[in-house]
Design a protein around this motif. Structure first.
Motif, PDB file in Angstrom:
ATOM      1  N   ARG A 100       0.838  -1.210   0.000  1.00  0.00           N
ATOM      2  CA  ARG A 100       0.000   0.000   0.000  1.00  0.00           C
ATOM      3  C   ARG A 100       0.865   1.249   0.000  1.00  0.00           C
ATOM      4  O   ARG A 100       0.524   2.254  -0.631  1.00  0.00           O
ATOM      5  N   ALA A 101       1.975   1.199   0.716  1.00  0.00           N
ATOM      6  CA  ALA A 101       2.888   2.351   0.731  1.00  0.00           C
ATOM      7  C   ALA A 101       3.400   2.634  -0.669  1.00  0.00           C
ATOM      8  O   ALA A 101       3.412   3.796  -1.120  1.00  0.00           O
ATOM      9  N   SER A 102       3.800   1.585  -1.394  1.00  0.00           N
ATOM     10  CA  SER A 102       4.309   1.757  -2.759  1.00  0.00           C
ATOM     11  C   SER A 102       3.232   2.276  -3.692  1.00  0.00           C
ATOM     12  O   SER A 102       3.504   3.088  -4.587  1.00  0.00           O
ATOM     13  N   SER A 103       1.995   1.817  -3.489  1.00  0.00           N
ATOM     14  CA  SER A 103       0.893   2.268  -4.339  1.00  0.00           C
ATOM     15  C   SER A 103       0.646   3.762  -4.189  1.00  0.00           C
ATOM     16  O   SER A 103       0.502   4.485  -5.180  1.00  0.00           O
ATOM     17  N   TYR A 104       0.604   4.236  -2.956  1.00  0.00           N
ATOM     18  CA  TYR A 104       0.385   5.663  -2.728  1.00  0.00           C
ATOM     19  C   TYR A 104       1.592   6.487  -3.189  1.00  0.00           C
ATOM     20  O   TYR A 104       1.430   7.592  -3.727  1.00  0.00           O
ATOM     21  N   LEU A 105       2.797   5.936  -2.966  1.00  0.00           N
ATOM     22  CA  LEU A 105       3.980   6.651  -3.435  1.00  0.00           C
ATOM     23  C   LEU A 105       3.968   6.773  -4.948  1.00  0.00           C
ATOM     24  O   LEU A 105       4.295   7.841  -5.498  1.00  0.00           O
ATOM     25  N   ARG A 106       3.566   5.718  -5.639  1.00  0.00           N
ATOM     26  CA  ARG A 106       3.493   5.753  -7.103  1.00  0.00           C
ATOM     27  C   ARG A 106       2.530   6.851  -7.562  1.00  0.00           C
ATOM     28  O   ARG A 106       2.813   7.584  -8.511  1.00  0.00           O
ATOM     29  N   THR A 107       1.403   6.978  -6.869  1.00  0.00           N
ATOM     30  CA  THR A 107       0.438   8.034  -7.203  1.00  0.00           C
ATOM     31  C   THR A 107       1.072   9.412  -7.035  1.00  0.00           C
ATOM     32  O   THR A 107       0.912  10.295  -7.881  1.00  0.00           O
ATOM     33  N   SER A 108       1.807   9.593  -5.945  1.00  0.00           N
ATOM     34  CA  SER A 108       2.482  10.877  -5.720  1.00  0.00           C
ATOM     35  C   SER A 108       3.504  11.164  -6.803  1.00  0.00           C
ATOM     36  O   SER A 108       3.574  12.281  -7.340  1.00  0.00           O
ATOM     37  N   LEU A 109       4.312  10.170  -7.140  1.00  0.00           N
ATOM     38  CA  LEU A 109       5.378  10.371  -8.118  1.00  0.00           C
ATOM     39  C   LEU A 109       4.831  10.744  -9.489  1.00  0.00           C
ATOM     40  O   LEU A 109       5.481  11.468 -10.252  1.00  0.00           O
ATOM     41  N   GLN A 110       3.640  10.249  -9.818  1.00  0.00           N
ATOM     42  CA  GLN A 110       3.056  10.493 -11.136  1.00  0.00           C
ATOM     43  C   GLN A 110       2.145  11.719 -11.162  1.00  0.00           C
ATOM     44  O   GLN A 110       1.539  12.012 -12.190  1.00  0.00           O
TER      45      GLN A 110
ATOM     46  N   LEU B  57      11.533  10.539  -5.867  1.00  0.00           N
ATOM     47  CA  LEU B  57      11.651  10.396  -7.319  1.00  0.00           C
ATOM     48  C   LEU B  57      13.121  10.356  -7.742  1.00  0.00           C
ATOM     49  O   LEU B  57      13.498   9.579  -8.631  1.00  0.00           O
ATOM     50  N   PHE B  58      13.951  11.178  -7.111  1.00  0.00           N
ATOM     51  CA  PHE B  58      15.381  11.178  -7.432  1.00  0.00           C
ATOM     52  C   PHE B  58      16.004   9.808  -7.160  1.00  0.00           C
ATOM     53  O   PHE B  58      16.867   9.346  -7.905  1.00  0.00           O
ATOM     54  N   LYS B  59      15.576   9.151  -6.092  1.00  0.00           N
ATOM     55  CA  LYS B  59      16.081   7.803  -5.808  1.00  0.00           C
ATOM     56  C   LYS B  59      15.698   6.838  -6.935  1.00  0.00           C
ATOM     57  O   LYS B  59      16.502   6.011  -7.366  1.00  0.00           O
ATOM     58  N   GLU B  60      14.452   6.966  -7.392  1.00  0.00           N
ATOM     59  CA  GLU B  60      13.957   6.047  -8.417  1.00  0.00           C
ATOM     60  C   GLU B  60      14.693   6.238  -9.743  1.00  0.00           C
ATOM     61  O   GLU B  60      15.119   5.269 -10.381  1.00  0.00           O
ATOM     62  N   VAL B  61      14.848   7.488 -10.172  1.00  0.00           N
ATOM     63  CA  VAL B  61      15.503   7.708 -11.463  1.00  0.00           C
ATOM     64  C   VAL B  61      16.991   7.385 -11.391  1.00  0.00           C
ATOM     65  O   VAL B  61      17.599   7.000 -12.393  1.00  0.00           O
ATOM     66  N   ASP B  62      17.578   7.515 -10.217  1.00  0.00           N
ATOM     67  CA  ASP B  62      18.979   7.125 -10.065  1.00  0.00           C
ATOM     68  C   ASP B  62      19.127   5.621 -10.288  1.00  0.00           C
ATOM     69  O   ASP B  62      20.048   5.170 -10.984  1.00  0.00           O
ATOM     70  N   ARG B  63      18.209   4.858  -9.708  1.00  0.00           N
ATOM     71  CA  ARG B  63      18.261   3.409  -9.883  1.00  0.00           C
ATOM     72  C   ARG B  63      18.001   2.995 -11.332  1.00  0.00           C
ATOM     73  O   ARG B  63      18.510   1.989 -11.809  1.00  0.00           O
ATOM     74  N   SER B  64      17.201   3.788 -12.041  1.00  0.00           N
ATOM     75  CA  SER B  64      16.862   3.442 -13.427  1.00  0.00           C
ATOM     76  C   SER B  64      18.066   3.538 -14.359  1.00  0.00           C
ATOM     77  O   SER B  64      18.150   2.832 -15.362  1.00  0.00           O
ATOM     78  N   GLY B  65      18.989   4.455 -14.049  1.00  0.00           N
ATOM     79  CA  GLY B  65      20.156   4.653 -14.906  1.00  0.00           C
ATOM     80  C   GLY B  65      19.854   5.365 -16.201  1.00  0.00           C
ATOM     81  O   GLY B  65      20.721   5.481 -17.074  1.00  0.00           O
ATOM     82  N   ASP B  66      18.648   5.872 -16.352  1.00  0.00           N
ATOM     83  CA  ASP B  66      18.216   6.542 -17.581  1.00  0.00           C
ATOM     84  C   ASP B  66      18.451   8.044 -17.433  1.00  0.00           C
ATOM     85  O   ASP B  66      17.758   8.718 -16.662  1.00  0.00           O
ATOM     86  N   SER B  67      19.404   8.583 -18.188  1.00  0.00           N
ATOM     87  CA  SER B  67      19.745  10.000 -18.052  1.00  0.00           C
ATOM     88  C   SER B  67      18.589  10.913 -18.442  1.00  0.00           C
ATOM     89  O   SER B  67      18.456  12.012 -17.909  1.00  0.00           O
ATOM     90  N   LYS B  68      17.745  10.469 -19.390  1.00  0.00           N
ATOM     91  CA  LYS B  68      16.583  11.283 -19.781  1.00  0.00           C
ATOM     92  C   LYS B  68      15.593  11.399 -18.621  1.00  0.00           C
ATOM     93  O   LYS B  68      15.023  12.466 -18.376  1.00  0.00           O
TER      94      LYS B  68
END
Length: 451
Positions: A346-356, A368-379
């Motif tokens: 449930r925590a991840s679900s609500y966080l996903r809503t916030s991020l989007q 969000l910065f943590k997530e995009v860092d893990r993705s490795g996608d510079s865009k």
């Protein structure tokens, strides 16, 4: 040479971050329910505090009508707008001379419209008396003092001027001025309420509530010393002057007891004609589902996991009001609460809503910065940084991570700007500068940074 580089970097950053403003750019945006536009930079400041504006047209319209009545009584337009933030506590403050904020918790707890009018009138006092401008000019003067001292001493200002500058910033001058401004705004509020036909009982109640809130805030940060606290066994009393000395190393504090703030109001009321002095408060404010819901979220402040689960179930049993759909403060709060309760799904679900969502807070962007860092996608990284500048503005708290991301993911232009901002902080925010240096080292490590 070092001083020259710092100055050039600061100038470069200033040029790249908005000194050359597009003449078509309008910092003021419409706010549904309001008669005036709201300054988007003030909204960004709100989001930096992990708060969001409550976009409930009926609520927005209500606080504007109170403001309009007060403005009409004073006879001079404030050219400002009142917004309600998502905070569930009892607060009111001015972000600038164009934006007054009252909290959702204040609206939910107010016993009368007179009480709401009292806090708005108090903030109008700051606006009409130019306190927000004075505060900005004061901070600018302090920054220039630090900059001049640093340049003259080649970075050694802390040895010669540091203690004095800290006292100026956090101590006697700053807090003493704020204290005087608070008392002056209370006097202004009393005069304005009488002119507008409101009861002074609303102001007295607001002052009592704000005094209790300030006492709680002071207690939460109070050092455990005899000069600050008296009593034992958890039953402590606050010595305001003693706490002030411990917290700011000077004699005065911005926190005032209810008795200190009530005294000038009572004296003013004693001189009024009986019909004005005995005027009774009006009915409570209308019930707004948005502010009531946000006030109920206060129940989620708990360190007991089982109790928190019960509270979450009770809150989830009632749908989020339509006027709060998409409000990031709500989904952020629920994401945190479910994480503490141990429900990661449930925590991840609500966080996903916030991020989007849009209108995200500083906390949301940190995640969000943590997530995009893990993705490795510079865009994705560059978009997240651009979005953060748009939605929360440039923040010292996010700067070290932003610098790390630009360096780690090869965003050279962004890295240059972030580096210039980091270096500029060597003057007046050494902690941020040191954090930038720490993250810089971790940017080249295989595992990256964990923050």
């Amino acid at each position: 040479m070092i001083r020259l580089c710092v100055c050039l970097l600061a100038l470069t950053f200033a040029a790249l971050s908005g000194c050359a403003v597009d003449p078509k750019y309008d910092a003021f945006k419409p706010l549904e329910g309001a008669d005036r536009k709201v300054n988007i930079n003030d909204v960004r400041d709100l989001r930096q505090m992990n708060r969001t504006p409550v976009l409930d047209p009926a609520l927005v319209g209500y606080v504007q009508r109170v403001r309009q009545r007060l403005e009409a009584a004073w006879g001079v337009p404030c050219n400002c707008v009142v917004i309600v933030d998502s905070f569930g506590g009892y607060e009111a403050y001015s972000l600038s001379n164009t934006t007054i904020v009252v909290s959702a918790g204040l609206i939910a707890q107010a016993g009368s419209e007179d009480e709401v009018a009292a806090v708005i009138a108090h903030e109008l006092g700051h606006v009409y008396q130019g306190d927000t401008t004075k505060g900005g000019l004061q901070q600018t003067a302090l920054d220039m003092t630090k900059l001049g001292a640093w340049a003259a001493g080649a970075g050694g200002y802390s040895l010669l001027f540091g203690e004095t500058v800290d006292d100026m910033t956090n101590g006697l001058v700053y807090r003493h001025w704020n204290q005087e401004q608070e008392i002056a705004a209370d006097r202004f509020s009393a005069q304005l309420l009488v002119k507008a036909g409101y009861s002074l009982d609303g102001l007295k109640m607001a002052v009592r509530r704000l005094g209790k809130y300030g006492e709680g805030a002071l207690l939460a940060h109070a050092p455990q010393t005899p000069r600050c606290l008296t009593g034992k066994g958890g039953n402590y009393q606050i010595n305001f002057k003693g706490c002030s000395k411990e917290l700011s190393h000077v004699e005065d504090s911005v926190y005032l007891s209810s008795e200190q703030r009530l005294e000038p109001v009572v004296k003013f009321a004693a001189g009024l004609p009986p019909e004005q002095r005995r005027r009774r408060p009006a009915a409570p404010p209308p019930v707004f589902s948005s502010t009531d819901y946000l006030f109920r979220l206060n129940d989620l402040v708990s360190s007991n996991r089982e109790q928190l689960k019960v509270t979450l179930a009770r809150i989830e049993a009632q749908p989020v009001p339509a006027t709060l759909q998409g409000n990031v403060a709500v989904t952020d709060t629920l994401a945190k609460a479910y994480a503490v309760a141990g429900d990661s799904a449930r925590a991840s679900s609500y966080l996903r809503t916030s991020l989007q969502s849009t209108g995200r807070t500083a906390w949301t962007f940190n995640m969000l910065f943590k997530e995009v860092d893990r993705s490795g996608d510079s865009k994705q990284v560059s978009k997240a940084i651009e979005d953060s500048h748009l939605e929360v503005g440039y923040m010292a708290q996010l700067l070290p991570v932003e610098y790390y991301l630009t360096k780690r993911h090869g965003l050279q232009v962004y890295e240059l700007i972030a580096y210039g901002r980091c270096v500029s902080n060597v003057v007046d925010d050494v902690k941020t500068y040191n954090a930038c240096a720490k993250f810089e080292k971790q940017a080249t490590q295989s595992g990256g940074a964990n923050w």
